[in-house]
Design a protein around this motif. Structure first.
Motif, short mmCIF file in Angstrom:
data_model
loop_
_atom_site.label_atom_id
_atom_site.label_comp_id
_atom_site.label_asym_id
_atom_site.label_seq_id
_atom_site.Cartn_x
_atom_site.Cartn_y
_atom_site.Cartn_z
N GLU A 46 19.36 72.58 -24.59
CA GLU A 46 20.27 72.76 -25.73
C GLU A 46 20.00 74.09 -26.46
N GLN A 101 15.46 68.18 -22.74
CA GLN A 101 16.72 68.27 -23.49
C GLN A 101 16.71 69.42 -24.49
N THR A 144 16.31 62.80 -30.25
CA THR A 144 16.72 64.03 -29.54
C THR A 144 18.04 64.55 -30.11
#
Ligand code: PHB
Length: 400
Positions: free
Chosen positions: A250, A246, A218
């Motif tokens: 982001e 995630q 990740t």
């Protein structure tokens, strides 16, 4: 291998003799050592991820399978269901050995697997050899229902091609000319990237960049840093589970101009955790929120009661894997060694799925609608249909 074949044959011979040849599994056909009011249990192996980035996917598949079996009173075709669960951790390197444990050591009659395409390939090697009835409840690797298809292997989820091709096509139809694709570099990501490109090209657009990182990493920052300079109208992505949560957060934080889209796994079962970062993301998938067919309404309610959380596409895959198994096992009244009848019933299945009507193609992959969804108010709201009753185009399947 030889040892395994023997144990399979033995199991089969036992059941056949116990049933008196082709006789149905009725109280009179069952020999006295089982007859004490009890048919032999149908052992169903669940090989799924219960840890790692795909853990929630495996859990939701399992809850929904258990839900369908409970609706059936805990038995199919007169045989009580016994579940054997194995956490495959989404580790392809351990997949073959894990599948062998279920098939050879635990002697499962049926194997329902898994989420990760690479792990499914390990299962596939084992069950093509053993002939164990197998239903794929998520993994999309195209070849499982193309050149590597097998009579004993069915898929109720999707092929990697189906939703990703649809997303590429929908983008091109909206006027996108150039897009990039970001994904984990393993079978599912590679096949979804290729299908996305194919869909874009079909609609007259282009895939200009494919950016990847290893599964299940990740560390997205080096990729996110490249995106602003790419001169694309949209960015497609395949991530799922923890990785999708995630990535979407982001991506939003990086304030990249090109809108994010993709096959709908990117926003499935993740919206609560993604929060505002997911707002407006458009995806294509064979399920969505707000499908108000009666089956879906009942399914959502029952799943919430059982699992204490909302259902998602993974729950639907699991539920339909169990529905398909029920159709087969009920058609042979529990005698799954009557393979001709078992497979014919499963191949001809017309299933009322929470996603809408589904059926099984000649290569034993699911045929289904693909919806266009947009994240609004914390839901994957269905805003259109990209394709109705879409079948994987895959060639190369020859079933005897
Ligand atoms: C796959 O590895 O085939 C896979 C995993 C997770 C998804 C979709 C496909 O959400």
């Amino acid at each position: 291998m030889e040892e395994h074949n023997r144990s399979h044959v033995t199991r089969r011979a036992l059941l056949t003799s116990a049933l008196g040849g082709a006789a149905a599994l009725t109280a009179t056909a069952v020999p006295s050592r089982w007859a004490i009011g009890q048919a032999r249990a149908l052992k169903v192996g669940l090989m799924l991820p219960y840890s790692g980035t795909y853990a929630k996917l495996g859990e939701n598949i399992t809850y929904a399978i258990e839900m369908l079996f409970a609706e059936k009173g805990g038995a199919l075709g007169g045989r009580p269901i016994e579940l054997v669960k194995l956490d495959d951790e989404s580790k392809p390197e351990a997949a073959q050995q894990n599948a062998e444990r279920l098939v050879k050591r635990d002697n499962v009659d049926v194997l329902i697997g898994t989420v990760h395409s690479g792990v499914q390939m390990g299962i596939h090697k084992v069950v093509r050899e053993s002939g164990t009835l197998t239903i794929v409840a998520n993994a999309g690797n195209n070849e499982i229902t193309r050149s590597l298809c097998a009579r004993n292997v069915f898929r109720t989820s999707f092929s990697n091609w189906q939703p990703s091709y649809s997303m590429g096509l929908a983008l091109a139809k909206k006027g996108v000319k150039k897009a990039a694709f970001v994904t984990w570099d393993y079978t599912a990501g590679q096949e979804m990237g290729a299908a996305f490109k194919e869909g874009l090209e079909k609609g007259g657009a282009q895939l200009t960049q494919l950016l990847t990182l290893n599964f299940p990493d990740t560390n997205f920052q080096p990729i996110l840093a490249q995106l602003p300079s790419l001169d694309v109208d949209a960015v497609g992505a395949f991530f799922a589970g923890g990785g999708a949560i995630q990535f979407v957060k982001e991506y939003a934080a990086a304030q990249i101009k090109a809108p994010l889209c993709g096959p709908g796994f990117l926003t499935e079962g993740t919206l609560e955790a993604q929060g505002a970062a997911a707002a407006g993301i458009e995806t294509a998938l064979h399920y969505g929120d707000g499908l108000d067919n009666a089956k879906n309404v009942a399914f959502l309610k029952a799943f919430k009661e059982k699992a204490g959380r909302e259902a998602d596409v993974y729950a639907v895959h699991g539920y339909d894997a169990a529905q398909l198994l029920a159709i087969g096992v009920e058609a042979v009244a529990g005698n799954i060694d009557d393979e001709a009848k078992l497979y014919a019933a499963m191949r001809g299945a017309k299933i009322d799925s929470p996603r809408g009507p589904i059926s099984i193609s000649a290569s034993q992959n699911v045929v289904q609608n693909i919806y266009l969804r947009r994240v609004e108010g914390g839901k994957n709201k269905v805003v259109g249909i990209v394709a109705e009753a879409l079948s994987d185009p895959g060639g190369g399947c020859k079933l005897a």
